[in-house]
Every structure is written in C-alpha cells, then in structure tokens.
Design a protein around this motif. Structure first.
Motif, PDB file in Angstrom:
ATOM      1  N   MET A  61       0.860  -1.179   0.000  1.00 26.70           N
ATOM      2  CA  MET A  61       0.000   0.000   0.000  1.00 26.70           C
ATOM      3  C   MET A  61       0.899   1.232   0.000  1.00 26.70           C
ATOM      4  O   MET A  61       2.022   1.191   0.500  1.00 26.70           O
ATOM      5  N   GLY A  62       0.424   2.312  -0.603  1.00 23.46           N
ATOM      6  CA  GLY A  62       1.246   3.511  -0.675  1.00 23.46           C
ATOM      7  C   GLY A  62       2.568   3.271  -1.377  1.00 23.46           C
ATOM      8  O   GLY A  62       3.553   3.942  -1.098  1.00 23.46           O
ATOM      9  N   HIS A  63       2.608   2.270  -2.267  1.00 19.05           N
ATOM     10  CA  HIS A  63       3.821   1.908  -3.005  1.00 19.05           C
ATOM     11  C   HIS A  63       4.962   1.501  -2.065  1.00 19.05           C
ATOM     12  O   HIS A  63       6.126   1.785  -2.322  1.00 19.05           O
ATOM     13  N   GLY A  64       4.602   0.810  -0.985  1.00 12.22           N
ATOM     14  CA  GLY A  64       5.626   0.302  -0.082  1.00 12.22           C
ATOM     15  C   GLY A  64       6.502  -0.753  -0.729  1.00 12.22           C
ATOM     16  O   GLY A  64       7.666  -0.922  -0.374  1.00 12.22           O
ATOM     17  N   GLY A  65       5.936  -1.486  -1.698  1.00 18.32           N
ATOM     18  CA  GLY A  65       6.709  -2.485  -2.433  1.00 18.32           C
ATOM     19  C   GLY A  65       7.124  -1.942  -3.778  1.00 18.32           C
ATOM     20  O   GLY A  65       8.296  -1.653  -4.025  1.00 18.32           O
ATOM     21  N   ALA A  66       6.149  -1.784  -4.694  1.00 18.51           N
ATOM     22  CA  ALA A  66       6.406  -1.189  -6.006  1.00 18.51           C
ATOM     23  C   ALA A  66       6.681   0.299  -5.828  1.00 18.51           C
ATOM     24  O   ALA A  66       5.796   1.066  -5.481  1.00 18.51           O
ATOM     25  N   GLY A  67       7.939   0.692  -6.033  1.00 21.68           N
ATOM     26  CA  GLY A  67       8.340   2.072  -5.787  1.00 21.68           C
ATOM     27  C   GLY A  67       8.937   2.271  -4.414  1.00 21.68           C
ATOM     28  O   GLY A  67       9.399   3.365  -4.090  1.00 21.68           O
ATOM     29  N   GLY A  68       8.939   1.205  -3.585  1.00 19.70           N
ATOM     30  CA  GLY A  68       9.482   1.287  -2.237  1.00 19.70           C
ATOM     31  C   GLY A  68      10.660   0.350  -2.061  1.00 19.70           C
ATOM     32  O   GLY A  68      11.721   0.548  -2.648  1.00 19.70           O
ATOM     33  N   ILE A  69      10.454  -0.713  -1.281  1.00 17.78           N
ATOM     34  CA  ILE A  69      11.565  -1.621  -0.994  1.00 17.78           C
ATOM     35  C   ILE A  69      12.009  -2.396  -2.234  1.00 17.78           C
ATOM     36  O   ILE A  69      13.152  -2.817  -2.338  1.00 17.78           O
ATOM     37  N   LEU A  73      12.804   0.741 -11.010  1.00 21.54           N
ATOM     38  CA  LEU A  73      12.655   2.183 -11.161  1.00 21.54           C
ATOM     39  C   LEU A  73      11.560   2.572 -12.151  1.00 21.54           C
ATOM     40  O   LEU A  73      11.072   3.705 -12.121  1.00 21.54           O
ATOM     41  N   VAL A  74      11.177   1.664 -13.034  1.00 24.38           N
ATOM     42  CA  VAL A  74      10.168   1.973 -14.049  1.00 24.38           C
ATOM     43  C   VAL A  74       8.783   1.617 -13.522  1.00 24.38           C
ATOM     44  O   VAL A  74       8.548   0.503 -13.059  1.00 24.38           O
ATOM     45  N   SER A  75       7.882   2.551 -13.614  1.00 14.34           N
ATOM     46  CA  SER A  75       6.496   2.318 -13.225  1.00 14.34           C
ATOM     47  C   SER A  75       5.692   1.905 -14.453  1.00 14.34           C
ATOM     48  O   SER A  75       5.776   2.545 -15.497  1.00 14.34           O
ATOM     49  N   ASN A  76       4.928   0.811 -14.328  1.00 12.60           N
ATOM     50  CA  ASN A  76       4.132   0.277 -15.443  1.00 12.60           C
ATOM     51  C   ASN A  76       5.044  -0.114 -16.603  1.00 12.60           C
ATOM     52  O   ASN A  76       4.890   0.347 -17.733  1.00 12.60           O
ATOM     53  N   GLY A 139       9.132   7.108 -13.514  1.00 10.60           N
ATOM     54  CA  GLY A 139       9.202   6.192 -12.383  1.00 10.60           C
ATOM     55  C   GLY A 139       8.154   6.518 -11.341  1.00 10.60           C
ATOM     56  O   GLY A 139       7.057   6.986 -11.642  1.00 10.60           O
ATOM     57  N   PHE A 140       8.500   6.290 -10.096  1.00  9.97           N
ATOM     58  CA  PHE A 140       7.610   6.581  -8.976  1.00  9.97           C
ATOM     59  C   PHE A 140       8.045   7.908  -8.361  1.00  9.97           C
ATOM     60  O   PHE A 140       8.963   7.963  -7.555  1.00  9.97           O
ATOM     61  N   TRP A 141       7.440   8.994  -8.800  1.00  6.29           N
ATOM     62  CA  TRP A 141       7.770  10.342  -8.311  1.00  6.29           C
ATOM     63  C   TRP A 141       9.202  10.747  -8.644  1.00  6.29           C
ATOM     64  O   TRP A 141       9.853  11.479  -7.901  1.00  6.29           O
ATOM     65  N   GLY A 142       9.713  10.277  -9.770  1.00  4.79           N
ATOM     66  CA  GLY A 142      11.076  10.595 -10.172  1.00  4.79           C
ATOM     67  C   GLY A 142      12.038   9.493  -9.774  1.00  4.79           C
ATOM     68  O   GLY A 142      11.892   8.862  -8.727  1.00  4.79           O
ATOM     69  N   PHE A 237      16.124  -5.922  -3.917  1.00  2.00           N
ATOM     70  CA  PHE A 237      15.637  -5.039  -2.860  1.00  2.00           C
ATOM     71  C   PHE A 237      16.612  -3.889  -2.621  1.00  2.00           C
ATOM     72  O   PHE A 237      17.827  -4.055  -2.742  1.00  2.00           O
ATOM     73  N   ARG A 238      16.070  -2.736  -2.246  1.00  3.12           N
ATOM     74  CA  ARG A 238      16.910  -1.573  -1.961  1.00  3.12           C
ATOM     75  C   ARG A 238      17.721  -1.821  -0.688  1.00  3.12           C
ATOM     76  O   ARG A 238      17.161  -2.133   0.368  1.00  3.12           O
ATOM     77  N   LYS A 239      19.027  -1.634  -0.796  1.00  2.00           N
ATOM     78  CA  LYS A 239      19.913  -1.930   0.325  1.00  2.00           C
ATOM     79  C   LYS A 239      19.576  -1.111   1.566  1.00  2.00           C
ATOM     80  O   LYS A 239      19.546  -1.631   2.683  1.00  2.00           O
ATOM     81  N   GLY A 240      19.344   0.183   1.375  1.00  6.14           N
ATOM     82  CA  GLY A 240      19.092   1.053   2.519  1.00  6.14           C
ATOM     83  C   GLY A 240      17.867   0.648   3.307  1.00  6.14           C
ATOM     84  O   GLY A 240      17.883   0.635   4.547  1.00  6.14           O
ATOM     85  N   LEU A 241      16.794   0.286   2.605  1.00  6.24           N
ATOM     86  CA  LEU A 241      15.560  -0.082   3.289  1.00  6.24           C
ATOM     87  C   LEU A 241      15.673  -1.454   3.951  1.00  6.24           C
ATOM     88  O   LEU A 241      15.138  -1.670   5.036  1.00  6.24           O
TER      89      LEU A 241
END
Length: 365
Positions: A61-69, A73-76, A139-142, A237-241
């Motif tokens: 939800m809120g792009h916690g996965g897609a666009g998050g962790i 980088l490409v949306s859709n 992407g997701f907000w840039g 997965f994003r290393k930082g998250l």
C-alpha cells in the motif's frame, strides 16, 4: 527477565483505586475505605517473552513495495496498467515531442502470452529534433539516479525496418543527460531482448528514463525495466531499506498484506501463482483496495527470499475466498484450499515436487 516495571505497577494500583472509589460511591460504601493490593513481581514468577514475538507486517500500500523496498525504477514497465484489453493504460509514460512528431498506442502483439499488451511507437517526423522523439517514464515520483552508480536496463523491442534507438537517463525536464546508450534494432519484425548497462555521470533525484529515435518508422516496445545494479544480495531489494528492516531484528515477516490479499473484489485479489516465474511473464494486477497497478515483480518468491535474507520466519497471508465485496460459496471453496496447499509446496516442497521444482528452477533448490 525481570518482573513488571514499577511504572506499570503504579498505574495498575491507580486504576484499581479509582475503580474502588467509583464502586464504593455507587454502593453507598465509605469513600475513605482502604483497599490493599499485594503484587508479587519477583523474578521467579516472570514469563519470558517468546523470541518470535516481534516481527514486521508488510502491506503493498502507498507503493511500499512497487516504488518502495522493491528497487524497480520503471512504473508500469509493461504498458498494461489497464489490464489485458486495449487501449490499455500506459500512465505514467508520456511522449517526448508532440502529436505531430510521434504517435503511441497499445496493441496485443507482445511475445508474452500472460501479458499480451505492448506499446507501438510511430516516429512521424522526417526532420526530427536533435534529441529525437519518443517516450519517457518518470518512475515513482522521479528516479533517484546517483553519480557513478550502474543501472541495469532490460527491454524487449521489434521493428519491421532497421532503426536506431537512444535510451537515456535525464533530468525531469530532459535537459540534463546522466547516461545514454544506443540500440540498433534489426528490421525483421522479431522481438529481441536488449540488456544494457547505464553508468550515471551525475546525480539527480527526480530523473526519468527516455527512449527516443530520430528516424521515421515504427517500433514496438515491451517490458522496459531499469534496476540498480547493487540491490541487496542481488535479490532486487533496496539496500538502505533492507538495512533498516534488519535493524528492527524482526523474527517474522508477514506478507504480502491484508486488504491487498483480499482485494475489493476477488477478481483483483493477489494471486501467488501469477507472481512467480520470469518477471517478464508475470501479468500483474490492479490492487483495487489501494487503487494502483502492480506488475508483481515483487512476488511470492521474492517475499520468501526477503524473509530468508533478514533471518525472519515467513508468514504467508493467503486469500480464503473472501474479498471486501464478494465471496465464494463454501461448497466451491476447494480450489482455494488447493491453492494454499500448492503455495506451501512451492515454499517447502522438495525440488522434485510439482511446485518445489518451480521454485528450484527460479534459483532456490
């Protein structure tokens, strides 16, 4: 482990005194009546909190996965946020140029049977601008592109005539070029898979990926992906998250959500079978509870990997035939039960089992 903290004991005593006073007043008892409470907080009566008590609950939800962790980088990326029918929804893709120089539409010509939609891009100009015309994805907000880092580009393309494409990482206005690569597409109308590395020569937190051409003609595009090369353990997965997750020291990971699993309607519920296998072949789905499309690159298999990576027990949330607005009759629940059993076999079955062999083929024997 020590007994309850003094603050908790004091709070309990206060609540008990208040309750006693209220009850005393209601029953006509003397409000000054004394009440004695004895609490044995000695260590011998303490109970150890189970090691598995603390964990994390993931919800898409809120792009916690897609666009998050999930580091895509490409949306859709498959141009099919509108589902398998055409015209499909290609948002947030937009054109570079104007309607007189480039025309785009979706059709059902993809080489992937489970996600059949592709994008047809027609370059109309004979004398195109110096930078070419085409499409771009913010992407997701840039896209957060960082200087010196490498990004892995994968895309599928075909054209009836030989043509030249330029794939670039640029600033949000297209004026700053951070990285670019040239792709020659053979004119045989056959889908080809293109893989390239883009190394950023600058940092921009709101970048975009653009695909352009200066040659008149038609080209088809599908499954355009851009991933950082340095994802956690190479698992996407994003290393930082992930590092932040590990700092929590969770003993379990509950996934992939609650409402996300149910769906507003069962037709839009998360289906684990459609979220495994090669990412290009996953059809994706519209999460109608949170009102956005996910391509399910972050699927059942990836959640199991993440659980293993952070040392947490996987807690798999499945759909039991109920959504917010509809449900199956209990007389026809058998397919859902089988679906659950198959998902467990995928996670725990031997490499020789039906679904365990699928997992093994994906790289985890």
């Amino acid at each position: 482990m020590e007994g309850p903290p003094r603050t908790l004991i004091h709070l309990l005593l206060l609540l008990l005194c208040i309750a006693s006073k209220c009850l005393g007043g209601a029953s006509g008892l003397n409000s000054t009546q004394m009440v004695t409470l004895k609490v044995d907080a000695s260590p011998k009566l303490a109970r150890k909190i189970p090691d598995t008590f603390l964990g994390v609950f993931f919800e898409e939800m809120g792009h916690g996965g897609a666009g998050g962790i999930w580091a895509e980088l490409v949306s859709n990326r498959g141009f099919e946020a509108g589902g398998p029918n055409t015209p499909s929804n290609i948002d947030p893709w937009l054109i570079v140029g104007d309607d007189s120089s480039v025309y785009v539409e979706t059709d059902r010509s993809s080489c992937f049977s489970r996600n059949i939609v592709a994008l047809r891009m027609e370059v109309l100009c004979n004398d195109c601008p110096a930078g070419g015309v085409g499409i771009y994805n913010p992407g997701f907000w840039g896209m957060n592109i960082e200087d010196g880092k490498t990004y892995h580009l994968v895309m599928y393309v075909k054209s009836p005539k030989t043509t030249c494409l330029t794939v670039s990482l640029t600033s949000s206005d297209g004026l700053q070029n951070l990285a670019s690569v040239t792709i020659i597409v053979a004119g045989d109308s056959k889908w080809i898979k293109v893989e390239k590395k883009l190394v950023a020569k600058g940092t921009n937190r709101t970048s975009r990926l653009q695909i352009t051409s200066k040659k008149k003609g038609t080209v088809w595009l599908d499954q355009v992906s851009l991933m950082p090369a340095d994802t956690y353990k190479g698992h996407g997965f994003r290393k930082g998250l992930v590092s932040m997750l590990m700092d929590l020291k969770p003993r379990f990971l509950r996934f992939p959500g609650g409402c996300f699993v149910e769906g507003g309607w069962l037709r839009n519920a998360f289906r684990w079978r459609q979220s495994i296998g090669p990412w290009e072949e996953r059809p994706g789905h519209f999460g109608d509870c949170w009102q956005y499309w996910t391509d399910d690159g972050l699927g059942y298999y990836e959640f199991l990997l993440l659980s293993e990576d952070i040392g947490a027990a996987p807690i798999w949330v499945f759909n039991n035939g109920i959504s917010y607005n509809d449900e199956v009759n209990t007389a026809t629940i058998a397919p859902f039960v089988k679906d659950i059993l198959d998902s467990l076999e995928f996670a725990r079955g031997s490499a020789n089992s039906t679904w365990g062999s699928v997992r093994a083929k994906m790289g985890h024997p």
